[in-house]
Motif scaffolding. Structure first.
Motif, PDB file in Angstrom:
ATOM      1  N   UNK A 251       0.838  -1.202   0.000  1.00 50.67           N
ATOM      2  CA  UNK A 251       0.000   0.000   0.000  1.00 50.67           C
ATOM      3  C   UNK A 251       0.869   1.247   0.000  1.00 50.67           C
ATOM      4  N   UNK A 252       1.861   1.296   0.868  1.00 51.00           N
ATOM      5  CA  UNK A 252       2.741   2.466   0.943  1.00 51.00           C
ATOM      6  C   UNK A 252       3.492   2.685  -0.375  1.00 51.00           C
TER       7      UNK A 252
ATOM      8  N   UNK B  41      -2.070  -0.974   5.825  1.00 53.88           N
ATOM      9  CA  UNK B  41      -3.002  -1.994   5.356  1.00 53.88           C
ATOM     10  C   UNK B  41      -4.431  -1.622   5.761  1.00 53.88           C
ATOM     11  N   UNK B  42      -4.583  -1.000   6.912  1.00 52.12           N
ATOM     12  CA  UNK B  42      -5.917  -0.595   7.355  1.00 52.12           C
ATOM     13  C   UNK B  42      -6.499   0.519   6.494  1.00 52.12           C
TER      14      UNK B  42
ATOM     15  N   UNK C 119     -15.867   3.884  13.034  1.00 59.32           N
ATOM     16  CA  UNK C 119     -14.564   4.495  13.273  1.00 59.32           C
ATOM     17  C   UNK C 119     -13.652   4.454  12.054  1.00 59.32           C
ATOM     18  N   UNK C 120     -13.906   3.530  11.138  1.00 60.18           N
ATOM     19  CA  UNK C 120     -13.114   3.452   9.905  1.00 60.18           C
ATOM     20  C   UNK C 120     -13.572   4.457   8.859  1.00 60.18           C
TER      21      UNK C 120
ATOM     22  N   UNK D 153     -10.399   1.198   5.619  1.00 61.48           N
ATOM     23  CA  UNK D 153     -11.025   2.513   5.800  1.00 61.48           C
ATOM     24  C   UNK D 153     -11.562   3.033   4.472  1.00 61.48           C
ATOM     25  N   UNK D 154     -10.811   2.832   3.409  1.00 62.50           N
ATOM     26  CA  UNK D 154     -11.267   3.257   2.088  1.00 62.50           C
ATOM     27  C   UNK D 154     -12.519   2.521   1.652  1.00 62.50           C
ATOM     28  N   UNK D 155     -12.555   1.217   1.922  1.00 63.62           N
ATOM     29  CA  UNK D 155     -13.732   0.430   1.578  1.00 63.62           C
ATOM     30  C   UNK D 155     -14.950   0.907   2.362  1.00 63.62           C
TER      31      UNK D 155
END
Length: 116
Positions: A41-42, A56-57, A91-92, A61-63
C-alpha cells in the motif's frame, strides 16, 4: 475485484485473507502478512504521488468510506469487513469524505428541512 474473488473461489478459499502470494504458474499461496500488505500500500501510494500516512488498514477505511458514500447498507459493509461492532466500523469511516454529503449541507440551508 470480482475476478480475484473468482480466483480465490477456484482455489478453494472460502474465508480468510484475500491478499495472497501468487506462485509460479499462477498457483495461489499463503495469505500475505499484514506488514507485506502495508508495504505494498505504501509503495503504491508513493508511486501514485499520494502523500500521507497509509497502512493496510487504509484499504479497510477506504472500503468503509466508499460504501458509506454509495449508501450501502451498514450490515452488508460489516459482513464484508468482518466487523462485529457498529462503533468499530463507523470508526473506519473517514469523516472528511462526508463534507460533500447532504447531511453536511443541511446547516447551510441548501437542503429542505425535515421539520414541518
Amino acid at each position: 475485484m470480482t475476478e480475484w474473488l473468482e480466483v480465490l473461489k477456484a482455489h478453494g478459499v472460502q474465508e480468510g485473507q484475500i491478499f495472497r502470494r501468487i506462485r509460479k504458474g499462477g498457483h495461489l499461496g499463503e495469505p500475505l502478512a499484514p506488514a507485506a500488505v502495508r508495504d505494498i500500500v505504501k509503495e503504491r501510494c508513493a508511486l501514485a504521488g499520494i502523500d500521507g500516512r497509509f497502512s493496510a488498514h487504509s484499504l479497510r477505511a477506504g472500503f468503509v468510506t466508499e460504501a458509506g458514500k454509495q449508501n450501502m447498507p451498514l450490515p452488508e459493509t460489516m459482513a464484508m469487513t468482518g466487523h462485529q461492532s457498529v462503533a468499530t466500523v463507523v470508526g473506519y469511516f473517514r469523516a472528511e469524505s462526508a463534507l460533500g454529503s447532504k447531511v453536511s449541507r443541511m446547516l447551510d440551508g441548501d437542503e429542505p428541512s425535515a421539520k414541518p
